[in-house]
Design a protein around this motif. Structure first.
Motif, PDB file in Angstrom:
ATOM      1  N   LEU A 308     -60.628 -82.605  -5.867  1.00 36.07           N
ATOM      2  CA  LEU A 308     -61.519 -83.206  -6.852  1.00 36.07           C
ATOM      3  C   LEU A 308     -62.840 -82.438  -6.923  1.00 36.07           C
ATOM      4  CD1 LEU A 308     -62.107 -85.357  -8.918  1.00 36.07           C
ATOM      5  CD2 LEU A 308     -62.811 -86.904  -7.074  1.00 36.07           C
ATOM      6  N   VAL A 309     -63.347 -82.027  -5.764  1.00 34.61           N
ATOM      7  CA  VAL A 309     -64.557 -81.198  -5.743  1.00 34.61           C
ATOM      8  C   VAL A 309     -64.301 -79.886  -6.494  1.00 34.61           C
ATOM      9  CG1 VAL A 309     -66.103 -79.852  -4.262  1.00 34.61           C
ATOM     10  CG2 VAL A 309     -65.493 -82.192  -3.618  1.00 34.61           C
ATOM     11  N   GLU A 310     -63.118 -79.304  -6.285  1.00 31.36           N
ATOM     12  CA  GLU A 310     -62.762 -78.060  -6.983  1.00 31.36           C
ATOM     13  C   GLU A 310     -62.741 -78.262  -8.494  1.00 31.36           C
ATOM     14  OE1 GLU A 310     -58.878 -75.089  -7.465  1.00 31.36           O
ATOM     15  OE2 GLU A 310     -58.989 -76.494  -5.776  1.00 31.36           O
ATOM     16  N   ALA A 311     -62.169 -79.388  -8.934  1.00 29.95           N
ATOM     17  CA  ALA A 311     -62.099 -79.663 -10.378  1.00 29.95           C
ATOM     18  C   ALA A 311     -63.497 -79.840 -10.969  1.00 29.95           C
ATOM     19  CB  ALA A 311     -61.259 -80.915 -10.615  1.00 29.95           C
ATOM     20  N   ILE A 312     -64.362 -80.587 -10.268  1.00 27.93           N
ATOM     21  CA  ILE A 312     -65.729 -80.786 -10.764  1.00 27.93           C
ATOM     22  C   ILE A 312     -66.498 -79.465 -10.766  1.00 27.93           C
ATOM     23  CG2 ILE A 312     -67.915 -81.985 -10.344  1.00 27.93           C
ATOM     24  CD1 ILE A 312     -66.303 -84.293  -9.155  1.00 27.93           C
ATOM     25  N   GLN A 313     -66.252 -78.627  -9.765  1.00 27.90           N
ATOM     26  CA  GLN A 313     -66.886 -77.302  -9.747  1.00 27.90           C
ATOM     27  C   GLN A 313     -66.455 -76.479 -10.958  1.00 27.90           C
ATOM     28  OE1 GLN A 313     -65.771 -75.818  -5.860  1.00 27.90           O
ATOM     29  NE2 GLN A 313     -67.808 -76.229  -5.031  1.00 27.90           N
ATOM     30  N   ASN A 314     -65.173 -76.555 -11.316  1.00 31.64           N
ATOM     31  CA  ASN A 314     -64.712 -75.856 -12.523  1.00 31.64           C
ATOM     32  C   ASN A 314     -65.448 -76.367 -13.760  1.00 31.64           C
ATOM     33  OD1 ASN A 314     -62.910 -74.179 -11.239  1.00 31.64           O
ATOM     34  ND2 ASN A 314     -61.139 -75.498 -11.565  1.00 31.64           N
ATOM     35  N   GLY A 315     -65.651 -77.691 -13.815  1.00 36.84           N
ATOM     36  CA  GLY A 315     -66.388 -78.267 -14.925  1.00 36.84           C
ATOM     37  C   GLY A 315     -67.836 -77.802 -14.956  1.00 36.84           C
ATOM     38  N   MET A 316     -68.467 -77.713 -13.781  1.00 35.25           N
ATOM     39  CA  MET A 316     -69.854 -77.250 -13.700  1.00 35.25           C
ATOM     40  C   MET A 316     -69.961 -75.787 -14.123  1.00 35.25           C
ATOM     41  SD  MET A 316     -71.963 -79.664 -12.761  1.00 35.25           S
ATOM     42  CE  MET A 316     -73.344 -78.645 -12.270  1.00 35.25           C
ATOM     43  N   GLU A 317     -69.022 -74.965 -13.663  1.00 28.85           N
ATOM     44  CA  GLU A 317     -69.042 -73.552 -14.042  1.00 28.85           C
ATOM     45  C   GLU A 317     -68.835 -73.397 -15.550  1.00 28.85           C
ATOM     46  OE1 GLU A 317     -69.825 -71.022 -12.139  1.00 28.85           O
ATOM     47  OE2 GLU A 317     -70.081 -72.333 -10.395  1.00 28.85           O
ATOM     48  N   ASN A 318     -67.992 -74.253 -16.118  1.00 31.35           N
ATOM     49  CA  ASN A 318     -67.774 -74.235 -17.570  1.00 31.35           C
ATOM     50  C   ASN A 318     -69.071 -74.569 -18.316  1.00 31.35           C
ATOM     51  OD1 ASN A 318     -65.464 -74.236 -19.701  1.00 31.35           O
ATOM     52  ND2 ASN A 318     -66.687 -76.035 -20.215  1.00 31.35           N
TER      53      ASN A 318
END
Length: 410
Positions: A308-318
């Protein structure tokens, strides 16, 4: 490690040199000063004894008046005594004047004991640093070199204690993960290659049939209309077969190419938000992007914490990549039995008609021109959230882009 050994040896040698110099200096000063005082006090004691009544009791009691004279005793030539003394004559009799020997002064013994203690503490500290910090760090250095070479099978020796115990465990977990990913990648590549070869071989048959029907029609070999119709039907059937094979190839190329695994567990929402806050506060501050996290109520959620942290990080990078670099915010809301984690960034240039496509693999919107990327970030987010029985969706309210992750509450 060899350099540290040289430095440690140099430190110990310097300590020894400082001690030796200090010892002899203090000894020299003590010897000169003490011997001078002893001679002065013995001379004064002699003058006092000779001026007195001359009784033995009086002579023996004179010693208490002089700090460097320990005692005065009648001389006995048969007595063996290792203490420091000086023989003097008083009233026709010989006396031993026992005095404090500078070589046995407490200051010099204290210096010796202090040096031994400091030497032992320093040596122990250097040995401790070498064993608990430098040796594990040397193992880490060797591991990173092996990883760079592609050698993933060499395990990292674990330390039972020490400051790097957790770090060594994490590094070895990383090595195992890379090794497992490499193995699965090779197996996956082998399966894909076998599948492509098999399908390529299967495609040859309908292609040959189509080629045969086409040539027959070109050469007008079929004079009967029924045969011509049958040939066209044959071409149509083989075309459908080829289309099916192509679809299978495309599907095989898209299915599970990430092969992401999740391990569901109960975690606190704060354990997910905290690493995002810790990392992106510093990163966005350096990029001069305003970043805020709205207050939220902590609770237990069901998910894979790392994923879940990885998914949110992808969202932040986006949000960093496709926003205007002015503001990014993170908010948490609640809806029925779910928690909604929303990332909002300013400067959205994505068309509203493209929102439904942003979660497709390798899709890049009209706002991606000139921006490097693979088109997999949001696809990975969706794949992870689906595997965690969650959801992710996006919406555009110009000039804002909203990305929302839906996770189950406990």
């Amino acid at each position: 490690m060899n350099k540290f050994r040289k430095i440690a040896l140099l430190v110990l040698v310097l300590e020894l040199a400082i001690f030796v110099c200090s010892y002899f200096y203090i000894k020299e000063q003590s010897t000169t000063g003490t011997n001078g005082m002893v001679r002065v006090e013995i001379k004064r004691a002699l003058d006092e004894a000779r001026k007195g009544s001359g009784t033995e009791k009086e002579i023996l009691g004179i010693a208490k008046n002089y700090p460097h004279i320990i005692s005065i005793r009648p001389y006995d030539e048969n007595q063996v005594d290792n203490r420091a003394y000086q023989v003097e004559e008083i009233g026709g009799r010989l006396y031993r004047f026992y005095y404090i020997d500078s070589a046995s002064q407490p200051g010099q013994k204290g210096l010796l004991f202090t040096f031994i203690a400091v030497f032992i503490v320093t040596g122990s500290l250097l040995l401790y640093v070498a064993r608990t910090i430098l040796r594990p760090f040397e193992n880490i250095t060797q591991l990173t070199g092996e990883l760079a070479k592609g050698n993933l099978s060499r395990p990292l020796k674990q330390e039972k204690s020490g400051y790097l115990k957790q770090f060594l465990w994490s590094m070895d977990m990383l090595r195992e993960q890379l090794e497992d990913n490499k193995r699965r990648e090779m197996e996956f590549a082998k399966e894909k290659k076998s599948l492509v070869l098999s399908l390529a071989h299967d495609i040859k048959t309908p292609l040959a049939a189509i080629d045969l029907y086409t040539k027959a029609l070109e050469d007008n070999l079929y004079t009967d209309e029924d045969k011509k119709t049958a040939a066209l039907h044959g071409i149509q059937k083989n075309k459908e077969d080829i289309r099916e094979y192509v679809n299978r190839i495309v599907e095989a190329s898209r299915e599970d190419f990430l092969n992401q695994e999740v391990h569901m567990q109960e975690v606190y929402l704060s354990d997910v938000i905290a690493p995002i806050k810790r990392y992106y506060q510093d990163k966005l501050s350096l990029l001069n992007i305003s970043f805020s996290i709205e207050p939220y109520q902590n609770c237990l959620i069901r998910c894979d914490e790392d994923r879940l942290v990885e998914a949110i990080q992808n969202g932040m990078e986006n949000a960093i990549k496709y926003g205007d670099g002015k503001k990014i915010s993170l908010a948490v809301s609640e809806e029925e039995d779910c928690k909604l984690i929303s990332i909002t960034n300013t400067g959205c240039r994505l068309k509203e008609t493209e929102v439904d496509n942003v979660f497709d693999s390798f899709y890049r919107g009209s706002n991606a021109t000139g921006i490097p990327g693979s088109g997999l970030g949001l696809y990975i987010c969706r794949d992870l959230l689906h595997k965690m029985d969650g959801e992710v969706f996006a919406r555009v309210t110009p000039p804002l882009f909203h990305l929302t992750f839906v996770v189950r509450k406990i």
